[in-house]
Design an enzyme around this catalytic site. Structure first.
Site, PDB file in Angstrom:
ATOM      1  N   LYS A   5       0.752  -1.056   0.082  1.00 32.69           N
ATOM      2  CA  LYS A   5      -0.117   0.112  -0.067  1.00 32.69           C
ATOM      3  C   LYS A   5       0.831   1.311  -0.030  1.00 32.69           C
ATOM      4  O   LYS A   5       0.406   2.259  -0.508  1.00 32.69           O
ATOM      5  CB  LYS A   5      -0.992  -0.003   1.209  1.00 32.69           C
ATOM      6  CG  LYS A   5      -2.110  -1.168   1.139  1.00 32.69           C
ATOM      7  CD  LYS A   5      -3.290  -0.785   2.046  1.00 32.69           C
ATOM      8  CE  LYS A   5      -4.360  -1.543   1.827  1.00 32.69           C
ATOM      9  NZ  LYS A   5      -5.287  -1.362   2.940  1.00 32.69           N
ATOM     10  N   LYS A  30      -7.779 -12.488  -7.479  1.00 31.36           N
ATOM     11  CA  LYS A  30      -9.038 -12.420  -6.308  1.00 31.36           C
ATOM     12  C   LYS A  30     -10.081 -11.033  -7.070  1.00 31.36           C
ATOM     13  O   LYS A  30      -9.462 -10.015  -7.366  1.00 31.36           O
ATOM     14  CB  LYS A  30      -8.469 -11.993  -5.113  1.00 31.36           C
ATOM     15  CG  LYS A  30      -9.623 -12.284  -4.039  1.00 31.36           C
ATOM     16  CD  LYS A  30      -8.787 -12.368  -2.917  1.00 31.36           C
ATOM     17  CE  LYS A  30      -9.741 -11.612  -1.565  1.00 31.36           C
ATOM     18  NZ  LYS A  30      -9.108 -11.482  -0.426  1.00 31.36           N
ATOM     19  N   LYS A  85     -12.856  -5.381  -4.267  1.00 33.57           N
ATOM     20  CA  LYS A  85     -14.001  -4.393  -4.133  1.00 33.57           C
ATOM     21  C   LYS A  85     -13.493  -2.791  -4.653  1.00 33.57           C
ATOM     22  O   LYS A  85     -14.065  -2.288  -5.258  1.00 33.57           O
ATOM     23  CB  LYS A  85     -14.139  -4.201  -2.866  1.00 33.57           C
ATOM     24  CG  LYS A  85     -14.666  -3.204  -2.025  1.00 33.57           C
ATOM     25  CD  LYS A  85     -15.461  -3.649  -0.767  1.00 33.57           C
ATOM     26  CE  LYS A  85     -14.579  -3.894   0.528  1.00 33.57           C
ATOM     27  NZ  LYS A  85     -14.478  -2.683   1.452  1.00 33.57           N
TER      28      LYS A  85
END
Ligand code: TRP
Length: 330
Positions: free
Chosen positions: A114, A196, A199
Site C-alpha cells: 500500500k 481475486k 472491491k
C-alpha cells in the site's frame, strides 16, 4: 453474554462489497451467529489510512451497516457497530504503539504494497495500521478472527503484541486465533480469473460483481465473463474462468463440483453461464430488497448504530481500563 467463544471481524467501508466478500466472508459470518458470540464492526478508522472523501465515507459507512443487516446479521444475536464511535480503539491503539517495534511493522507485506502507491508522503497511519487492528481484536477478548489469508501476517503480529504485553503485566489479553474455515469460496475476477475479485477495482468494472449492482448488470457481467474456448464445463486449474464460475455456482447452490460437472456436461458455456447468472441474481435479489428498506429508514439505522456502540463501548472499556491500570495510568 452467554459462555460461547467470541468471534470478531469487520470490513473497511471502502466501497460496496462484492460477490466475493459475500461468498467468502459474509456467508460465514451469518453461520457463526448461532455458535459464537459475534462482534462485527465497520473499520472506518482503518479506511482513512488512505485519503477518503468525507461525504463518500459517510455514505459508505451507512451503506455497509445497512448491508450487514440486509444479508442477515441480526442485532439480537451479534454486536454490530462502527469503529470510530468507540473511543477505546484509538486509546488502546496508542498504548499498543508503545509495545510494537518498527521492525515488526516494516515487515508487513500489506504496508509495503500500500505504501508503494502513496508516493513520497506515506501516512504514518498506514504504517501503524496493524496496531489499530490489534486494538480492535484485543479489546473484545476475542477467541477467533475469521479473515482471509492476506491478513495472516497481521493476526500473527496481533498475537505477538498480546503475548508481549501479557508477559509484562499478567493475563490481560486473550490470545486470538485466526479462524481457518472449511475452504470458503474464493471468488476470482470475471475478466481476470487468475486474480481475486476486488472491491476496489478501478480499471474494469466488469471484473467485479458489487452486491448493489443492478440485477440485469449482474447477469450480464457473468454472461460476459472471460472463459476459455473448449466449451467444456470442467473444474480444472487450466480453466480459471470456468473454474471460478463453478465455484460460485457451488457456493450458492451447495451442489458439489462433481454434481455440477455432470449437470452441465452437454450444455456448453452459454447455458452454464445463464444458470450461474440466475442463481446469483436470485441470491442477491432479496438482499437488495432488504437493503433498500433499511437504508430508507434513517431512524432505525441510527438507533441500531447507537445500540451497537453502547454494547461495544462497554465491553471495550473493560479491557481498556484494565490495561491503563496495569501500566500505571490513573
Ligand atoms: N484489515 C482488515 C482488512 O483489510 C480489516 C480489519 C481491521 C479487521 N481490523 C480488523 C478484520 C480486525 C478483522 C479483525 O480486511
Amino acid at each position: 453474554m452467554e459462555n460461547k467463544k467470541i468471534i470478531f471481524s469487520g470490513m473497511q467501508p471502502s466501497g460496496i462489497p462484492t460477490l466475493g466478500n459475500y461468498l467468502g466472508a459474509f456467508k460465514n459470518w451469518l453461520d457463526f451467529q448461532d455458535k459464537y458470540n459475534c462482534i462485527y464492526f465497520i473499520a472506518d478508522m482503518h479506511a482513512i489510512t488512505v485519503r477518503q472523501e468525507p461525504a463518500k465515507l459517510r455514505k459508505n459507512i451507512k451503506e455497509l451497516f445497512a448491508l450487514y443487516l440486509a444479508i442477515g446479521l441480526d442485532l439480537d444475536k451479534s454486536i454490530i457497530y462502527v469503529q470510530s464511535s468507540v473511543p477505546a480503539h484509538a486509546e488502546l491503539s496508542w498504548i499498543l504503539n508503545c509495545y510494537t517495534y518498527m521492525g515488526e511493522l516494516s515487515r508487513m507485506t500489506q504496508f509495503k504494497d500500500k505504501s508503494q502507491k502513496q508516493g513520497n508522503n506515506i501516512p504514518t497511519g498506514l504504517f501503524t495500521y496493524p496496531v489499530l487492528q490489534a486494538s480492535d481484536i484485543l479489546l473484545y477478548q476475542t477467541d477467533l478472527v475469521p479473515v482471509g489469508e492476506d491478513q495472516r501476517q497481521h493476526i500473527e503480529l496481533v498475537r505477538d503484541i498480546a503475548i508481549r504485553f501479557n508477559n509484562l503485566y499478567g493475563d490481560i489479553f486473550k490470545i486470538p486465533d485466526m479462524y481457518i474455515g472449511k475452504v470458503g469460496a474464493k471468488v476470482m475476477g470475471l475478466q481476470n480469473p487468475t486474480k481475486k475479485m476486488s472491491k476496489s477495482e478501478t480499471d474494469n468494472k466488469n471484473n467485479t460483481i458489487y452486491l448493489l449492482d443492478d440485477l440485469n448488470l449482474i447477469s450480464n457481467k457473468i454472461k460476459r465473463s472471460v472463459t476459455d474456448s473448449d466449451n467444456e464445463v470442467r473444474y480444472s486449474e487450466d480453466k480459471p474462468g470456468i473454474k471460478n464460475l463453478i465455484s460460485i455456482y457451488s457456493a450458492i447452490t451447495k451442489k458439489s463440483i462433481d454434481e455440477i460437472e455432470k449437470e452441465f456436461m452437454y450444455s456448453g458455456y452459454g447455458n452454464f453461464k445463464s444458470a450461474v447468472a440466475e442463481v446469483c441474481v436470485e441470491e442477491i435479489r432479496p438482499i437488495q430488497q432488504r437493503f433498500n428498506e433499511i437504508i430508507k429508514d434513517k431512524a432505525f439505522l441510527e438507533q441500531s448504530m447507537k445500540e451497537g456502540y453502547e454494547k461495544a463501548n462497554n465491553m471495550a472499556n473493560k479491557t481498556l481500563f484494565k490495561v491503563k491500570r496495569k501500566i500505571g495510568m490513573i
